[in-house]
Motif scaffolding. Sequence first.
Motif: not given
Length: 190
Positions: A68-83
Amino acid sequence: MSRIGYARVSTIDQDLDTQIAKLKAEGCGIIRSEKVSGASRDGRAELATIIDFLRPGDELVVTRLDRLGRDTRDVLNLIHECEQRGAFVTVLDPHVSTRGEMGHIVLTVLGMVAQMERRFIKERQREGIQKAKSAGTYRGGKARIDHSRVVEMHRKQEGISEIAKALGCSRMQVYRILNGQYRSESIVAR
Protein backbone atom coordinates in the motif's frame (compact mmCIF):
# COMPACT_ATOMS: atom_id res chain seq x y z
CA MET A 1 -19.49 -7.08 -1.41
CA SER A 2 -16.35 -7.48 -3.54
CA ARG A 3 -12.85 -8.54 -2.58
CA ILE A 4 -10.51 -6.39 -4.65
CA GLY A 5 -6.84 -7.26 -4.74
CA TYR A 6 -4.03 -4.77 -5.23
CA ALA A 7 -0.52 -5.87 -6.20
CA ARG A 8 2.45 -3.53 -6.57
CA VAL A 9 6.17 -3.75 -7.21
CA SER A 10 8.55 -0.81 -7.38
CA THR A 11 10.39 -1.40 -10.64
CA ILE A 12 9.59 -2.75 -14.08
CA ASP A 13 12.05 -5.63 -13.72
CA GLN A 14 10.28 -7.02 -10.64
CA ASP A 15 7.60 -9.72 -10.86
CA LEU A 16 3.95 -9.42 -9.77
CA ASP A 17 3.06 -13.10 -10.26
CA THR A 18 3.49 -14.21 -6.62
CA GLN A 19 1.31 -11.41 -5.27
CA ILE A 20 -1.37 -11.99 -7.90
CA ALA A 21 -1.43 -15.73 -7.17
CA LYS A 22 -1.91 -15.07 -3.44
CA LEU A 23 -4.70 -12.58 -4.10
CA LYS A 24 -6.48 -15.05 -6.41
CA ALA A 25 -6.14 -17.77 -3.76
CA GLU A 26 -7.83 -15.40 -1.28
CA GLY A 27 -10.83 -15.11 -3.57
CA CYS A 28 -10.24 -11.65 -5.03
CA GLY A 29 -12.55 -11.35 -8.03
CA ILE A 30 -10.85 -8.18 -9.22
CA ILE A 31 -7.09 -7.66 -9.07
CA ARG A 32 -5.39 -4.45 -10.11
CA SER A 33 -1.60 -4.24 -10.31
CA GLU A 34 1.10 -1.74 -11.16
CA LYS A 35 4.84 -1.31 -11.29
CA VAL A 36 5.51 1.95 -9.52
CA SER A 37 7.28 3.12 -6.37
CA GLY A 38 5.36 3.04 -3.11
CA ALA A 39 7.21 6.05 -1.73
CA SER A 40 4.15 8.21 -2.39
CA ARG A 41 0.69 7.88 -3.94
CA ASP A 42 1.63 10.00 -6.94
CA GLY A 43 1.41 8.09 -10.21
CA ARG A 44 -0.38 5.10 -8.71
CA ALA A 45 -3.34 5.11 -11.07
CA GLU A 46 -4.49 1.54 -10.34
CA LEU A 47 -4.68 2.20 -6.60
CA ALA A 48 -6.61 5.42 -7.25
CA THR A 49 -9.04 3.49 -9.47
CA ILE A 50 -9.66 0.94 -6.73
CA ILE A 51 -10.29 3.64 -4.12
CA ASP A 52 -12.67 5.49 -6.47
CA PHE A 53 -14.78 2.38 -7.06
CA LEU A 54 -14.93 0.97 -3.52
CA ARG A 55 -18.49 0.50 -2.28
CA PRO A 56 -19.80 -0.16 1.24
CA GLY A 57 -18.87 -3.68 2.31
CA ASP A 58 -16.06 -4.05 -0.26
CA GLU A 59 -12.66 -5.23 0.86
CA LEU A 60 -9.27 -4.07 -0.43
CA VAL A 61 -6.78 -6.94 -0.07
CA VAL A 62 -2.97 -6.67 -0.25
CA THR A 63 -0.33 -9.31 0.40
CA ARG A 64 1.78 -7.06 2.67
CA LEU A 65 1.28 -3.61 4.16
CA ASP A 66 4.24 -2.16 2.25
CA ARG A 67 2.35 -2.84 -1.00
CA LEU A 68 0.00 0.00 0.00
CA GLY A 69 2.88 2.36 0.73
CA ARG A 70 6.07 2.97 2.60
CA ASP A 71 5.01 6.01 4.57
CA THR A 72 2.88 5.40 7.66
CA ARG A 73 0.84 8.57 7.15
CA ASP A 74 0.06 7.65 3.51
CA VAL A 75 -1.01 4.14 4.48
CA LEU A 76 -3.22 5.39 7.33
CA ASN A 77 -4.77 8.05 5.06
CA LEU A 78 -5.46 5.37 2.46
CA ILE A 79 -7.11 3.13 5.07
CA HIS A 80 -9.16 6.11 6.26
CA GLU A 81 -10.35 6.79 2.68
CA CYS A 82 -11.44 3.16 2.35
CA GLU A 83 -13.35 3.37 5.61
CA GLN A 84 -15.02 6.62 4.52
CA ARG A 85 -16.46 4.58 1.65
CA GLY A 86 -17.62 1.85 4.04
CA ALA A 87 -14.93 -0.57 2.85
CA PHE A 88 -12.34 -2.62 4.74
CA VAL A 89 -8.63 -3.22 4.22
CA THR A 90 -7.08 -6.65 4.73
CA VAL A 91 -3.37 -7.44 4.78
CA LEU A 92 -2.51 -11.10 4.24
CA ASP A 93 0.98 -11.23 5.80
CA PRO A 94 0.48 -10.95 8.72
CA HIS A 95 -3.26 -11.43 8.48
CA VAL A 96 -4.81 -8.19 9.76
CA SER A 97 -8.08 -6.50 8.84
CA THR A 98 -9.68 -3.16 9.66
CA ARG A 99 -12.95 -4.92 10.48
CA GLY A 100 -12.17 -4.52 14.19
CA GLU A 101 -10.49 -1.92 16.38
CA MET A 102 -7.55 -4.21 17.10
CA GLY A 103 -6.85 -4.34 13.37
CA HIS A 104 -6.43 -0.55 13.28
CA ILE A 105 -3.93 -0.62 16.11
CA VAL A 106 -1.94 -3.46 14.56
CA LEU A 107 -1.88 -1.80 11.12
CA THR A 108 -0.68 1.48 12.65
CA VAL A 109 2.15 -0.27 14.48
CA LEU A 110 3.07 -2.33 11.40
CA GLY A 111 3.12 0.81 9.27
CA MET A 112 5.44 2.55 11.72
CA VAL A 113 7.75 -0.48 11.86
CA ALA A 114 7.84 -0.72 8.05
CA GLN A 115 8.72 2.96 7.74
CA MET A 116 11.44 2.63 10.38
CA GLU A 117 12.81 -0.48 8.64
CA ARG A 118 12.94 1.42 5.33
CA ARG A 119 14.94 4.20 7.00
CA PHE A 120 17.39 1.65 8.43
CA ILE A 121 17.83 0.02 5.02
CA LYS A 122 18.49 3.39 3.36
CA GLU A 123 21.01 4.31 6.07
CA ARG A 124 22.88 1.00 5.67
CA GLN A 125 22.83 1.50 1.91
CA ARG A 126 24.29 5.02 2.25
CA GLU A 127 26.99 3.71 4.59
CA GLY A 128 27.86 0.91 2.15
CA ILE A 129 28.06 3.30 -0.78
CA GLN A 130 30.24 5.71 1.21
CA LYS A 131 32.56 2.84 2.22
CA ALA A 132 32.79 1.63 -1.40
CA LYS A 133 33.51 5.18 -2.61
CA SER A 134 36.27 5.53 -0.02
CA ALA A 135 37.77 2.24 -1.19
CA GLY A 136 37.45 3.33 -4.83
CA THR A 137 35.22 0.37 -5.72
CA TYR A 138 31.85 2.11 -6.12
CA ARG A 139 30.51 1.91 -9.66
CA GLY A 140 26.95 3.16 -9.13
CA GLY A 141 23.67 1.35 -9.64
CA LYS A 142 22.97 -0.84 -12.62
CA ALA A 143 21.28 1.04 -15.45
CA ARG A 144 17.85 -0.47 -16.08
CA ILE A 145 17.18 1.51 -19.24
CA ASP A 146 19.40 1.67 -22.31
CA HIS A 147 20.32 5.36 -22.29
CA SER A 148 21.83 5.26 -25.75
CA ARG A 149 18.60 3.85 -27.16
CA VAL A 150 16.58 6.66 -25.51
CA VAL A 151 18.87 9.25 -27.10
CA GLU A 152 18.82 7.47 -30.46
CA MET A 153 15.01 7.27 -30.51
CA HIS A 154 14.76 10.94 -29.52
CA ARG A 155 17.11 11.96 -32.32
CA LYS A 156 14.84 10.05 -34.73
CA GLN A 157 12.07 12.45 -33.65
CA GLU A 158 10.13 9.88 -31.60
CA GLY A 159 8.03 11.43 -28.86
CA ILE A 160 8.66 11.04 -25.15
CA SER A 161 5.53 8.90 -24.67
CA GLU A 162 6.51 6.62 -27.56
CA ILE A 163 10.02 6.15 -26.15
CA ALA A 164 8.71 5.43 -22.65
CA LYS A 165 6.21 2.88 -23.96
CA ALA A 166 8.78 1.15 -26.18
CA LEU A 167 11.29 0.82 -23.34
CA GLY A 168 8.78 0.04 -20.58
CA CYS A 169 9.62 3.02 -18.41
CA SER A 170 8.00 6.27 -17.32
CA ARG A 171 8.08 9.52 -19.27
CA MET A 172 9.90 11.09 -16.32
CA GLN A 173 12.74 8.58 -16.70
CA VAL A 174 13.03 9.48 -20.39
CA TYR A 175 13.13 13.20 -19.53
CA ARG A 176 15.85 12.60 -16.92
CA ILE A 177 18.00 10.65 -19.37
CA LEU A 178 17.57 13.26 -22.09
CA ASN A 179 18.22 16.19 -19.75
CA GLY A 180 21.40 14.48 -18.56
CA GLN A 181 22.48 13.74 -22.13
CA TYR A 182 21.75 17.19 -23.48
CA ARG A 183 22.66 19.29 -20.47
CA SER A 184 25.69 20.76 -22.20
CA GLU A 185 23.77 21.25 -25.46
CA SER A 186 20.82 22.84 -23.58
CA ILE A 187 18.26 21.07 -25.74
CA VAL A 188 14.88 20.79 -24.09
CA ALA A 189 13.16 17.41 -24.55
CA ARG A 190 9.76 17.70 -26.13
